[in-house]
Design an enzyme around this catalytic site. Structure first.
Site, PDB file in Angstrom:
ATOM      1  N   THR A   1       1.156  -1.069   0.120  1.00  0.00           N
ATOM      2  CA  THR A   1       0.098  -0.124   0.042  1.00  0.00           C
ATOM      3  C   THR A   1       0.747   1.155  -0.004  1.00  0.00           C
ATOM      4  O   THR A   1       1.980   1.184   0.488  1.00  0.00           O
ATOM      5  CB  THR A   1      -1.071  -0.127   1.195  1.00  0.00           C
ATOM      6  OG1 THR A   1      -1.705   1.141   1.179  1.00  0.00           O
ATOM      7  CG2 THR A   1      -0.370   0.088   2.509  1.00  0.00           C
TER       8      THR A   1
ATOM      9  N   ASN B   1      -0.541   3.731   1.596  1.00  0.00           N
ATOM     10  CA  ASN B   1      -1.180   4.497   2.550  1.00  0.00           C
ATOM     11  C   ASN B   1      -0.578   4.277   3.862  1.00  0.00           C
ATOM     12  O   ASN B   1      -0.607   3.019   4.333  1.00  0.00           O
ATOM     13  CB  ASN B   1      -2.845   4.232   2.595  1.00  0.00           C
ATOM     14  CG  ASN B   1      -3.699   5.070   3.350  1.00  0.00           C
ATOM     15  OD1 ASN B   1      -3.039   5.492   4.354  1.00  0.00           O
ATOM     16  ND2 ASN B   1      -4.723   5.284   3.179  1.00  0.00           N
ATOM     17  N   PRO B   2       0.120   5.378   4.596  1.00  0.00           N
ATOM     18  CA  PRO B   2       0.729   4.994   6.024  1.00  0.00           C
ATOM     19  C   PRO B   2      -0.340   4.734   6.984  1.00  0.00           C
ATOM     20  O   PRO B   2      -0.103   3.850   7.985  1.00  0.00           O
ATOM     21  CB  PRO B   2       1.556   6.348   6.127  1.00  0.00           C
ATOM     22  CG  PRO B   2       1.163   7.056   5.257  1.00  0.00           C
ATOM     23  CD  PRO B   2       0.242   6.607   4.074  1.00  0.00           C
TER      24      PRO B   2
ATOM     25  N   LYS C   1      -2.952   2.685   6.545  1.00  0.00           N
ATOM     26  CA  LYS C   1      -3.326   1.225   6.665  1.00  0.00           C
ATOM     27  C   LYS C   1      -2.345   0.625   7.307  1.00  0.00           C
ATOM     28  O   LYS C   1      -2.355  -0.589   7.757  1.00  0.00           O
ATOM     29  CB  LYS C   1      -3.625   0.886   5.031  1.00  0.00           C
ATOM     30  CG  LYS C   1      -4.733   1.245   4.431  1.00  0.00           C
ATOM     31  CD  LYS C   1      -4.608   0.695   2.728  1.00  0.00           C
ATOM     32  CE  LYS C   1      -5.875   1.284   2.336  1.00  0.00           C
ATOM     33  NZ  LYS C   1      -5.855   0.622   0.677  1.00  0.00           N
TER      34      LYS C   1
ATOM     35  N   ASP D   1      -7.796  -3.393  -0.394  1.00  0.00           N
ATOM     36  CA  ASP D   1      -8.432  -2.325  -1.245  1.00  0.00           C
ATOM     37  C   ASP D   1      -9.678  -2.111  -0.415  1.00  0.00           C
ATOM     38  O   ASP D   1     -10.399  -2.949   0.030  1.00  0.00           O
ATOM     39  CB  ASP D   1      -8.947  -2.882  -2.803  1.00  0.00           C
ATOM     40  CG  ASP D   1      -9.375  -1.527  -3.514  1.00  0.00           C
ATOM     41  OD1 ASP D   1      -8.737  -0.437  -3.325  1.00  0.00           O
ATOM     42  OD2 ASP D   1     -10.260  -1.898  -4.106  1.00  0.00           O
TER      43      ASP D   1
ATOM     44  N   PHE E   1     -11.711   8.892   5.501  1.00  0.00           N
ATOM     45  CA  PHE E   1     -12.874   9.260   6.022  1.00  0.00           C
ATOM     46  C   PHE E   1     -13.276   9.124   7.435  1.00  0.00           C
ATOM     47  O   PHE E   1     -14.460   9.161   7.749  1.00  0.00           O
ATOM     48  CB  PHE E   1     -13.945   8.438   5.205  1.00  0.00           C
ATOM     49  CG  PHE E   1     -14.001   9.045   3.706  1.00  0.00           C
ATOM     50  CD1 PHE E   1     -14.560  10.152   3.085  1.00  0.00           C
ATOM     51  CD2 PHE E   1     -13.297   8.383   2.946  1.00  0.00           C
ATOM     52  CE1 PHE E   1     -14.179  10.618   1.808  1.00  0.00           C
ATOM     53  CE2 PHE E   1     -13.009   8.459   1.616  1.00  0.00           C
ATOM     54  CZ  PHE E   1     -13.710  10.018   0.973  1.00  0.00           C
ATOM     55  N   ASP E   2     -12.153   8.613   8.341  1.00  0.00           N
ATOM     56  CA  ASP E   2     -12.599   8.442   9.894  1.00  0.00           C
ATOM     57  C   ASP E   2     -13.295   9.583  10.744  1.00  0.00           C
ATOM     58  O   ASP E   2     -14.123   9.431  11.408  1.00  0.00           O
ATOM     59  CB  ASP E   2     -11.118   8.152  10.530  1.00  0.00           C
ATOM     60  CG  ASP E   2     -10.641   6.583  10.215  1.00  0.00           C
ATOM     61  OD1 ASP E   2     -11.572   5.765   9.788  1.00  0.00           O
ATOM     62  OD2 ASP E   2      -9.517   6.205  10.386  1.00  0.00           O
TER      63      ASP E   2
ATOM     64  N   LYS F   1     -10.112   1.039  17.148  1.00  0.00           N
ATOM     65  CA  LYS F   1     -10.636   0.915  15.667  1.00  0.00           C
ATOM     66  C   LYS F   1     -10.424  -0.473  15.407  1.00  0.00           C
ATOM     67  O   LYS F   1     -11.540  -0.756  14.709  1.00  0.00           O
ATOM     68  CB  LYS F   1     -10.016   1.998  14.790  1.00  0.00           C
ATOM     69  CG  LYS F   1     -10.484   2.034  13.327  1.00  0.00           C
ATOM     70  CD  LYS F   1      -9.770   3.161  12.463  1.00  0.00           C
ATOM     71  CE  LYS F   1     -10.017   2.611  10.984  1.00  0.00           C
ATOM     72  NZ  LYS F   1      -9.312   3.689  10.200  1.00  0.00           N
TER      73      LYS F   1
ATOM     74  N   HIS G   1     -13.726  -2.464   9.540  1.00  0.00           N
ATOM     75  CA  HIS G   1     -13.752  -3.393   8.588  1.00  0.00           C
ATOM     76  C   HIS G   1     -12.140  -3.990   8.200  1.00  0.00           C
ATOM     77  O   HIS G   1     -12.193  -5.298   7.880  1.00  0.00           O
ATOM     78  CB  HIS G   1     -14.091  -2.433   7.020  1.00  0.00           C
ATOM     79  CG  HIS G   1     -13.249  -0.964   7.072  1.00  0.00           C
ATOM     80  ND1 HIS G   1     -13.051  -0.544   8.059  1.00  0.00           N
ATOM     81  CD2 HIS G   1     -12.636  -0.672   5.952  1.00  0.00           C
ATOM     82  CE1 HIS G   1     -12.263   0.693   7.689  1.00  0.00           C
ATOM     83  NE2 HIS G   1     -12.048   0.552   6.532  1.00  0.00           N
TER      84      HIS G   1
END
Ligand code: ITT
Ligand code: NA
Length: 209
Positions: free
Chosen positions: A6, A8-9, A11, A61, A170-171, A189, A194
């Site tokens: 990824t 995205n850090p 994630k 994803d 979006f958190d 979280k 998810h």
């Protein structure tokens, strides 16, 4: 070494909190195909990342699905965040009576091996084996398609005015049982998210592998 693929850090922090030393980030921007199915996108990405890295690859994803907007932005969440942004996504939802939404995450694992426990894999048609392993049935290079194993997690919530400083994406506008995801720490979280649910399924399966 298992690579969590990824850019995205956010994630990565959550995956590390969950999988601990078993995983390291591969900052590789695999081709995101256009599809309305997270699993199809993730499966393609996992094959590409495995071919690129030559090491077991786990692709994540994910997206935000707003019920009143027929699931928008869904698989296009990253694009929506980069364009209209989080605040205006909330403004779209604020116009609606129904503010229900869900986060969904699909993890796709590929290590170049099959997942069929058949005693004689030579007898198993590639296509059937790949389908059984959750591979993308629409892959162009179907005969060469590497098997991919998919794990999905979902969480329901309500969109609200942004609150909280933690998390990412979006958190701040996603509230679950009175608390936004941005008001939770990573462990809180992960326990309900998810991604946490998908990681739990993956970790249980991976421990047996
Ligand atoms: P990679 O593709 O490199 O992993 P990305 O951030 O583009 O990074 P996605 O394509 O999966 O990842 O897009 C996910 C979008 O949904 C992105 O805008 C995120 O901010 C958002 N998202 C996913 N999971 C989220 C979460 O747990 N909390 C908040 N937003 C999330
Ligand atoms: Na992406």
């Amino acid at each position: 070494m298992l690579r969590y693929v990824t850019t995205n850090p956010g994630k990565v922090r959550e995956a590390e909190e969950y999988l601990d030393a078993a995983v390291s980030q591969l900052d590789y921007d695999y081709t995101e195909i256009q599809s309305d199915d997270l699993g199809t996108i993730a499966a393609r990405g996992a094959r590409e990342a495995y071919r690129h890295a030559g090491e077991p690859a786990l692709v994540d994803d994910a997206g935000l699905f707003v019920r009143a907007l027929d699931g928008f932005p869904g698989p296009y969440s990253s694009y929506a965040e980069d364009t209209i942004g989080v605040e205006r996504t909330w403004e779209l939802a604020r116009e609606e009576d129904d503010r229900a939404a869900s986060f969904r995450c699909v993890l796709a694992y590929c290590d170049g091996e099959g997942f069929d426990a058949s005693p004689d894999p030579v007898d198993v048609d590639d296509r059937v084996a790949a389908a059984a392993a959750g591979a993308d049935p629409e892959a162009d290079d179907e005969r060469e398609a590497l098997p991919v194993k998919l794990f999905e997690g979902r969480v329901r919530g309500t969109l609200v005015e942004p609150r909280g400083e933690g998390g990412f994406g979006f958190d701040p506008i996603f509230e679950h049982e009175g608390t936004t995801f941005a008001e939770m720490d990573e462990a809180e979280k992960n326990a309900i998210s998810h991604r946490g649910r998908a990681l739990a399924k993956f970790a249980e399966w991976f421990a047996e592998r």
